[in-house]
Design an enzyme around this catalytic site. Structure first.
Site, PDB file in Angstrom:
ATOM      1  N   HIS A 198      30.093  20.091 -33.838  1.00 15.89           N
ATOM      2  CA  HIS A 198      30.193  21.165 -34.827  1.00 15.89           C
ATOM      3  C   HIS A 198      29.188  20.824 -35.920  1.00 15.89           C
ATOM      4  O   HIS A 198      29.035  19.639 -36.259  1.00 15.89           O
ATOM      5  CB  HIS A 198      31.549  21.195 -35.529  1.00 15.89           C
ATOM      6  CG  HIS A 198      32.735  21.377 -34.629  1.00 15.89           C
ATOM      7  ND1 HIS A 198      33.412  20.340 -34.069  1.00 15.89           N
ATOM      8  CD2 HIS A 198      33.377  22.513 -34.231  1.00 15.89           C
ATOM      9  CE1 HIS A 198      34.419  20.806 -33.357  1.00 15.89           C
ATOM     10  NE2 HIS A 198      34.419  22.119 -33.425  1.00 15.89           N
ATOM     11  N   MET A 205      25.433  20.874 -26.561  1.00 19.21           N
ATOM     12  CA  MET A 205      26.123  22.057 -27.081  1.00 19.21           C
ATOM     13  C   MET A 205      26.333  21.927 -28.586  1.00 19.21           C
ATOM     14  O   MET A 205      26.548  20.836 -29.079  1.00 19.21           O
ATOM     15  CB  MET A 205      27.477  22.159 -26.343  1.00 19.21           C
ATOM     16  CG  MET A 205      28.413  23.241 -26.792  1.00 19.21           C
ATOM     17  SD  MET A 205      29.464  22.751 -28.187  1.00 19.21           S
ATOM     18  CE  MET A 205      31.034  22.527 -27.376  1.00 19.21           C
ATOM     19  N   GLU A 261      35.342  30.440 -26.273  1.00 22.62           N
ATOM     20  CA  GLU A 261      36.455  29.595 -25.819  1.00 22.62           C
ATOM     21  C   GLU A 261      37.810  30.209 -26.161  1.00 22.62           C
ATOM     22  O   GLU A 261      38.169  30.340 -27.323  1.00 22.62           O
ATOM     23  CB  GLU A 261      36.322  28.211 -26.475  1.00 22.62           C
ATOM     24  CG  GLU A 261      37.434  27.261 -26.109  1.00 22.62           C
ATOM     25  CD  GLU A 261      37.200  25.851 -26.644  1.00 22.62           C
ATOM     26  OE1 GLU A 261      36.069  25.538 -27.048  1.00 22.62           O
ATOM     27  OE2 GLU A 261      38.163  25.062 -26.658  1.00 22.62           O
ATOM     28  N   LYS A 268      41.966  30.531 -26.469  1.00 20.15           N
ATOM     29  CA  LYS A 268      43.135  29.685 -26.752  1.00 20.15           C
ATOM     30  C   LYS A 268      44.258  30.612 -27.190  1.00 20.15           C
ATOM     31  O   LYS A 268      44.018  31.541 -27.966  1.00 20.15           O
ATOM     32  CB  LYS A 268      42.793  28.676 -27.857  1.00 20.15           C
ATOM     33  CG  LYS A 268      43.861  27.620 -28.074  1.00 20.15           C
ATOM     34  CD  LYS A 268      43.412  26.563 -29.080  1.00 20.15           C
ATOM     35  CE  LYS A 268      44.458  25.469 -29.198  1.00 20.15           C
ATOM     36  NZ  LYS A 268      44.073  24.410 -30.145  1.00 20.15           N
ATOM     37  N   GLU A 327      39.024  25.998 -21.407  1.00 20.35           N
ATOM     38  CA  GLU A 327      39.483  24.614 -21.605  1.00 20.35           C
ATOM     39  C   GLU A 327      40.791  24.445 -20.839  1.00 20.35           C
ATOM     40  O   GLU A 327      41.715  25.258 -20.992  1.00 20.35           O
ATOM     41  CB  GLU A 327      39.683  24.323 -23.097  1.00 20.35           C
ATOM     42  CG  GLU A 327      40.296  22.938 -23.314  1.00 20.35           C
ATOM     43  CD  GLU A 327      40.354  22.489 -24.767  1.00 20.35           C
ATOM     44  OE1 GLU A 327      39.323  22.516 -25.453  1.00 20.35           O
ATOM     45  OE2 GLU A 327      41.460  22.118 -25.208  1.00 20.35           O
ATOM     46  N   HIS A 380      43.983  24.589 -22.913  1.00 23.80           N
ATOM     47  CA  HIS A 380      44.376  25.889 -23.466  1.00 23.80           C
ATOM     48  C   HIS A 380      45.010  26.764 -22.389  1.00 23.80           C
ATOM     49  O   HIS A 380      45.933  27.525 -22.650  1.00 23.80           O
ATOM     50  CB  HIS A 380      43.158  26.576 -24.080  1.00 23.80           C
ATOM     51  CG  HIS A 380      42.551  25.774 -25.201  1.00 23.80           C
ATOM     52  ND1 HIS A 380      41.412  26.149 -25.858  1.00 23.80           N
ATOM     53  CD2 HIS A 380      42.925  24.601 -25.767  1.00 23.80           C
ATOM     54  CE1 HIS A 380      41.126  25.254 -26.783  1.00 23.80           C
ATOM     55  NE2 HIS A 380      42.029  24.292 -26.736  1.00 23.80           N
ATOM     56  N   ASP A 427      35.557  22.926 -21.064  1.00 22.05           N
ATOM     57  CA  ASP A 427      36.097  21.771 -21.775  1.00 22.05           C
ATOM     58  C   ASP A 427      37.148  21.111 -20.900  1.00 22.05           C
ATOM     59  O   ASP A 427      38.206  21.688 -20.616  1.00 22.05           O
ATOM     60  CB  ASP A 427      36.725  22.201 -23.109  1.00 22.05           C
ATOM     61  CG  ASP A 427      35.683  22.437 -24.196  1.00 22.05           C
ATOM     62  OD1 ASP A 427      34.483  22.182 -23.937  1.00 22.05           O
ATOM     63  OD2 ASP A 427      36.057  22.865 -25.307  1.00 22.05           O
ATOM     64  N   ASP A 440      48.452  21.665 -28.430  1.00 25.97           N
ATOM     65  CA  ASP A 440      47.189  21.266 -27.790  1.00 25.97           C
ATOM     66  C   ASP A 440      47.072  19.734 -27.799  1.00 25.97           C
ATOM     67  O   ASP A 440      46.795  19.132 -28.828  1.00 25.97           O
ATOM     68  CB  ASP A 440      46.035  21.882 -28.592  1.00 25.97           C
ATOM     69  CG  ASP A 440      44.708  21.782 -27.873  1.00 25.97           C
ATOM     70  OD1 ASP A 440      44.686  21.395 -26.688  1.00 25.97           O
ATOM     71  OD2 ASP A 440      43.692  22.095 -28.507  1.00 25.97           O
ATOM     72  N   ASP A 449      36.618  17.440 -23.887  1.00 24.77           N
ATOM     73  CA  ASP A 449      37.129  17.794 -25.212  1.00 24.77           C
ATOM     74  C   ASP A 449      38.521  17.169 -25.279  1.00 24.77           C
ATOM     75  O   ASP A 449      39.503  17.782 -24.860  1.00 24.77           O
ATOM     76  CB  ASP A 449      37.178  19.318 -25.384  1.00 24.77           C
ATOM     77  CG  ASP A 449      37.553  19.700 -26.811  1.00 24.77           C
ATOM     78  OD1 ASP A 449      37.734  18.791 -27.642  1.00 24.77           O
ATOM     79  OD2 ASP A 449      37.674  20.908 -27.096  1.00 24.77           O
TER      80      ASP A 449
HETATM   81  C1  GCO Z   1      40.800  22.835 -29.779  1.00 27.49           C
HETATM   82  C2  GCO Z   1      39.456  23.355 -29.425  1.00 27.49           C
HETATM   83  C3  GCO Z   1      38.321  22.768 -30.095  1.00 27.49           C
HETATM   84  C4  GCO Z   1      37.019  23.448 -29.731  1.00 27.49           C
HETATM   85  C5  GCO Z   1      35.957  22.915 -30.576  1.00 27.49           C
HETATM   86  C6  GCO Z   1      34.659  23.612 -30.298  1.00 27.49           C
HETATM   87  O1  GCO Z   1      41.048  21.638 -29.764  1.00 27.49           O
HETATM   88  O2  GCO Z   1      41.616  23.676 -29.916  1.00 27.49           O
HETATM   89  O3  GCO Z   1      39.339  23.068 -28.068  1.00 27.49           O
HETATM   90  O4  GCO Z   1      38.257  21.440 -29.742  1.00 27.49           O
HETATM   91  O5  GCO Z   1      36.661  23.244 -28.415  1.00 27.49           O
HETATM   92  O6  GCO Z   1      36.336  23.071 -31.898  1.00 27.49           O
HETATM   93  O7  GCO Z   1      34.540  24.706 -31.111  1.00 27.49           O
HETATM   94 MN    MN Z   2      37.817  22.906 -26.671  1.00 25.30          MN
HETATM   95 MN    MN Z   3      41.860  21.881 -27.168  1.00 30.55          MN
END
Ligand code: GCO
Ligand code: MN
Ligand code: MN
Length: 390
Positions: free
Chosen positions: A56, A90, A183, A185, A221, A224, A249, A259, A291
């Site tokens: 980030h 990334m 992404e 979630k 991910e 998620h 991820d 999470d 991740d």
């Molecule tokens: C989370 C997310 C984050 C994102 C990351 C990239 O843990 O909920 O996965 O880890 O992937 O902030 O923007």
């Molecule tokens: Mn993520």
């Molecule tokens: Mn996550």
């Protein structure tokens, strides 16, 4: 010591700087590990076998730092990348931490905040472009609500679209050669987050303007998907089939909890195996991005064991995937599942003639239903392969 599970550059493993830098702060407790300098973090990831790192904007350049400090950090990061032979794969923009984003960024009801979010995102994209990032991830952690009355769900999606289109055009305009990966979630940190699953995002992408649409895809991910109780293999499969898997991820998660971001492979080995098998059998040419978060109990040096463990588990499952493809009995069972008939298959393509022919065709459903599928045997063989007795 190197063995069959030693990572190579062309395995393209990557990890987020925020993963190893995670100090353990959460709702019930403060940090348990000292801060990790981002440049040391980049070096550390290279040393444990990562081909690249993800970040980030604020992981590398502290929020609000003046331009001179930013440029100095970029110089140091580039030097570390050169020394260690690690790339930046990334970049993503932190649009969730600062209080300004407490009620959303691109979907905020306040036009000033939406505008500020775009400015911050453009700067993050510039930073990634300078370091060579090929993917811009958009995780809208704050794009959601707790108070249902506070946001119009249709208006929120319209605002989201305006923001994604703006940033897509910005990337194209600057010839950055980057793609956007959104992404999904379902919740956390918001009670409900907009665009909760891969399917939501694929549906959203179909509504984007035609110029930016080709460069916008999805970043699923595992965690998620499991939080939402969904099947990650199917989520990935649908994104791949749509040509929209631009990043992913990898981590682990017990279903329906907060999470957890656990070490890759540490939960649900069977589903994880099929994820690896899917990626490897489609010749996935993106990065294999982790991740994950260290346990709160980990000491500072153990954060590197976390990354080593993720890589090693991936390579072990990849070896198992090859074994699955080479296992004569499994392959024979799989082959037997496919019933083909060229003439009948051709009738399944739409045409008025085919429709007529199909309606007249005689079938014996009772006979078709009698076919033996051997699923008990097939699933037991998968278990035995994964348990290492095959
Ligand atoms: C989370 C997310 C984050 C994102 C990351 C990239 O843990 O909920 O996965 O880890 O992937 O902030 O923007
Ligand atoms: Mn993520
Ligand atoms: Mn996550």
């Amino acid at each position: 010591m190197s063995d069959a599970y030693t990572p190579r550059r062309d395995d393209r493993f990557t990890c987020g700087l925020w993963c190893t830098a995670y100090g353990g702060r959460e709702v019930f407790g403060r940090e348990v590990r000292p801060a990790l300098d981002p440049i040391e973090n980049i070096r550390g990831l290279a040393k444990v076998g990562c081909y690249g790192f993800n970040f980030h904007d604020d992981d590398l350049v502290p929020f609000g730092a003046p331009l001179s400090e930013r440029d100095e950090i970029v110089k140091r990061a580039k030097a570390a990348m050169r020394d260690e032979g690690i790339v930046n794969a990334m970049v993503t923009c932190n649009m969730f931490e600062h209080p300004v984003f407490k009620d959303g960024a691109l979907t905020s009801n306040d036009v000033r905040i939406r505008a500020y979010a775009l400015q911050k995102a453009m700067r993050a994209i510039d930073l990634g472009a300078e370091l060579g990032a090929k993917v811009y991830v958009m995780w809208g952690g704050r794009e959601g609500l707790e108070v249902e009355a506070s946001k119009d769900p249709r208006e929120s999606i319209k605002r989201y679209r305006e923001g994604v289109e703006f940033l897509g055009h910005y990337i194209l305009e600057n010839n950055y050669g980057m793609r956007v990966a959104m992404e999904p979630k379902p919740n956390e940190p918001r009670g409900d987050i907009f665009l909760a699953s891969v399917g939501h995002i694929l549906g959203f992408i179909a509504t984007l303007d035609r110029t930016v649409q080709p460069i916008v895809g999805v970043n699923p991910e595992i965690q998620h998907s499991r939080m939402a109780g969904l099947n990650t293999v199917h989520e990935l499969g649908q994104a791949l089939e749509a040509g929209k898997l631009f990043h992913l991820d990898l981590g682990a998660q017990k279903p329906t909890r907060y999470d957890q971001d656990l070490r890759f492979g540490s939960e649900d080995m069977k589903e994880t195996f099929f994820i690896v098998h899917l990626l490897e059998s489609t010749w996935w040419d993106g990065t294999r991005a982790f991740d994950v978060k260290p346990y709160r109990q980990d000491s500072a040096d153990e954060v590197w064991d976390l990354v080593r463990g993720c890589i090693r588990s991936y390579l072990i499952l990849r070896e198992r995937a090859k074994r699955f493809d080479a296992d004569a009995e499994i392959q024979q069972l799989l082959q037997a599942l496919q019933v083909t008939d060229g003439e009948l298959g051709a009738l399944l393509k739409w045409s008025p003639q085919n429709a007529k022919a199909l309606k007249e065709r005689r079938f014996d459903p009772d006979d078709l239903a009698r076919r033996r599928l051997n699923y008990q045997r097939l699933d037991q063989l998968v278990f035995e392969l994964l348990a290492g007795v095959r």
